[in-house]
Design an enzyme around this catalytic site. Structure first.
Site, short mmCIF file in Angstrom:
data_model
loop_
_atom_site.label_atom_id
_atom_site.label_comp_id
_atom_site.label_asym_id
_atom_site.label_seq_id
_atom_site.Cartn_x
_atom_site.Cartn_y
_atom_site.Cartn_z
N HIS A 127 87.02 -22.92 49.89
CA HIS A 127 86.30 -22.52 51.12
C HIS A 127 87.24 -22.05 52.21
O HIS A 127 86.87 -22.01 53.38
CB HIS A 127 85.42 -23.69 51.61
CG HIS A 127 84.30 -24.01 50.66
ND1 HIS A 127 83.55 -25.18 50.75
CD2 HIS A 127 83.77 -23.32 49.62
CE1 HIS A 127 82.63 -25.18 49.78
NE2 HIS A 127 82.76 -24.07 49.08
N CYS A 135 91.77 -11.55 63.13
CA CYS A 135 90.87 -10.78 64.01
C CYS A 135 89.88 -10.01 63.15
O CYS A 135 90.27 -9.38 62.15
CB CYS A 135 91.69 -9.83 64.88
SG CYS A 135 90.63 -8.71 65.81
N THR A 196 83.01 -35.80 47.02
CA THR A 196 82.09 -34.68 47.27
C THR A 196 80.68 -35.08 46.87
O THR A 196 80.49 -35.80 45.88
CB THR A 196 82.52 -33.38 46.54
OG1 THR A 196 81.54 -32.35 46.81
CG2 THR A 196 82.66 -33.55 45.05
N SER A 197 79.70 -34.60 47.65
CA SER A 197 78.31 -34.92 47.33
C SER A 197 77.85 -34.13 46.11
O SER A 197 76.85 -34.48 45.49
CB SER A 197 77.42 -34.61 48.53
OG SER A 197 77.61 -33.28 48.95
P1 OAD Z 1 79.64 -33.89 51.97
O1 OAD Z 1 79.66 -34.24 53.40
O2 OAD Z 1 78.43 -33.21 51.41
O3 OAD Z 1 79.90 -35.18 51.07
C1 OAD Z 1 80.93 -36.06 51.35
C2 OAD Z 1 81.05 -37.02 50.19
O4 OAD Z 1 82.15 -37.88 50.44
C3 OAD Z 1 79.83 -37.91 49.96
O5 OAD Z 1 79.52 -37.95 48.58
C4 OAD Z 1 80.29 -39.28 50.47
O6 OAD Z 1 79.69 -40.36 49.76
C5 OAD Z 1 81.78 -39.22 50.17
N1 OAD Z 1 82.62 -40.07 51.02
C6 OAD Z 1 82.50 -40.36 52.33
N2 OAD Z 1 83.51 -41.13 52.75
C7 OAD Z 1 84.30 -41.35 51.68
C8 OAD Z 1 85.53 -42.06 51.46
N3 OAD Z 1 86.16 -42.71 52.44
N4 OAD Z 1 86.04 -42.06 50.22
C9 OAD Z 1 85.41 -41.41 49.20
N5 OAD Z 1 84.28 -40.73 49.34
C10 OAD Z 1 83.72 -40.68 50.56
O7 OAD Z 1 80.98 -33.03 51.72
P2 OAD Z 1 81.30 -31.99 50.56
O8 OAD Z 1 80.70 -32.42 49.27
O9 OAD Z 1 82.75 -31.72 50.61
O10 OAD Z 1 80.89 -26.01 52.80
O11 OAD Z 1 80.51 -30.71 51.08
C11 OAD Z 1 80.58 -29.54 50.34
C12 OAD Z 1 80.46 -28.35 51.26
O12 OAD Z 1 79.29 -28.46 52.04
C13 OAD Z 1 81.55 -28.24 52.31
O13 OAD Z 1 82.76 -27.69 51.82
C14 OAD Z 1 80.93 -27.34 53.33
C15 OAD Z 1 79.55 -27.97 53.38
O14 OAD Z 1 78.51 -27.14 53.72
C16 OAD Z 1 81.03 -24.96 53.63
O15 OAD Z 1 81.16 -25.11 54.82
C17 OAD Z 1 81.01 -23.64 52.95
#
Ligand code: OAD
Length: 259
Positions: A127, A135, A196-197
């Site tokens: 990402h 710019c 990651t979710s």
């Molecule tokens: P999310 O916010 O969807 O998910 C975060 C994950 O991290 C969840 O599964 C939580 O349970 C887990 N979590 C939280 N704290 C934690 C910890 N201390 N240790 C281990 N796990 C933990 O984030 P992403 O899956 O990264 O995209 O989201 C994917 C994409 O959605 C992002 O890159 C972004 C967003 O829209 C864009 O902006 C293009």
């Protein structure tokens, strides 16, 4: 393979090490959860960024084109978070494991640059990276650090608007990054998914592709994700720092006792 939610981080890490260590290096996919213990909020869930900003409004490229100052409210928060944060033990454990030849590449959805700061070399930023700015008109590039960030203006000297080199909703992922991640996953490596979710595609397809081609999936997460009940072979249920460290130690023990 049955899930073992009740098992301790240590027991799960030992089981993961036993399964993974015969087939290294392990492909890694990380998400926002790996940076939570560096004080960067995730996107979803309580306290998440999407609690405060409507993603399709603030994070969509169409909004950015029409009302860049609105998107920049959210972008400033994202950049500030990465500017004041340091890599945590999970980022560092991954960098050490790469150094030992156990993992690689690390595919990340995070734009905070913390994997690189921790020393990961083979990094695929699906990402983009919020520290890189360019710019929209003249293409002039800059790389932010805490000293340049304090005087940062969203207006370029050519008077057009700057943007961070990240993927907005409505945009394609960088072709080279996605291509390499998919190509690596297609070889069916074992895969470690951290924090990651698993909701956002195509990033969430990487573990699916690796699994479909014969890899085993080990997951570290403080909560179950989209993968946990379906694709995950071993669930290390805990914070990324403890989980990554436990896995590193367990792989080391596996090699120490089998040599
Ligand atoms: P999310 O916010 O969807 O998910 C975060 C994950 O991290 C969840 O599964 C939580 O349970 C887990 N979590 C939280 N704290 C934690 C910890 N201390 N240790 C281990 N796990 C933990 O984030 P992403 O899956 O990264 O995209 O989201 C994917 C994409 O959605 C992002 O890159 C972004 C967003 O829209 C864009 O902006 C293009």
């Amino acid at each position: 393979m049955p899930m073992h939610y009740e098992e301790s981080i240590q027991t799960a890490a030992d089981r993961a090490a036993e399964l993974l260590s015969d087939d290294l290096p392990i492909l890694v996919l990380t998400g926002a959860g790996v940076s939570v213990e560096s004080n960067i909020p995730p996107f979803r869930g309580e306290g998440g960024l999407w609690d405060r900003y409507d993603p399709y409004e603030y994070g969509h490229i169409d909004t950015f084109r029409v009302h860049p100052e609105r998107s920049w409210e959210m972008l400033r928060e994202i950049i500030e978070g990465s500017m004041r944060s340091m890599p945590n033990e999970a980022h560092r454990a991954l960098a050490r494991m790469e150094g030992k030849g156990w993992i690689g590449p690390v595919v990340t959805q995070n734009v905070d640059g913390l994997h690189a700061m921790a020393g990961t070399r083979d990094l695929i930023e699906l990402h983009g990276n919020a520290r890189r700015i360019y710019c929209m008109d003249c293409g002039r590039k800059e790389v932010l650090d805490p000293s340049t960030w304090s005087g940062f203006s969203i207006k370029c000297r050519c008077s057009s608007i700057k943007r961070p080199d990240i993927v907005f909703f409505g945009e394609m992922l960088p072709e080279d990054a996605l291509g390499r991640a998919v190509e690596t996953a297609s070889k069916g490596p074992n895969i470690l998914v951290i924090g990651t979710s698993g909701i956002v595609h195509p990033a969430a397809s990487i573990p699916i592709i690796a699994k479909a081609n014969g890899g085993l999936l080990v997951e570290i997460n403080s909560q179950p994700s989209e993968f946990t009940g379906t694709l995950t072979d071993v669930f290390i249920n805990g914070p990324a720092t403890l989980g990554a460290r436990a896995l590193e130690d367990a792989i080391q023990r596996f090699f120490d006792t089998s040599s």
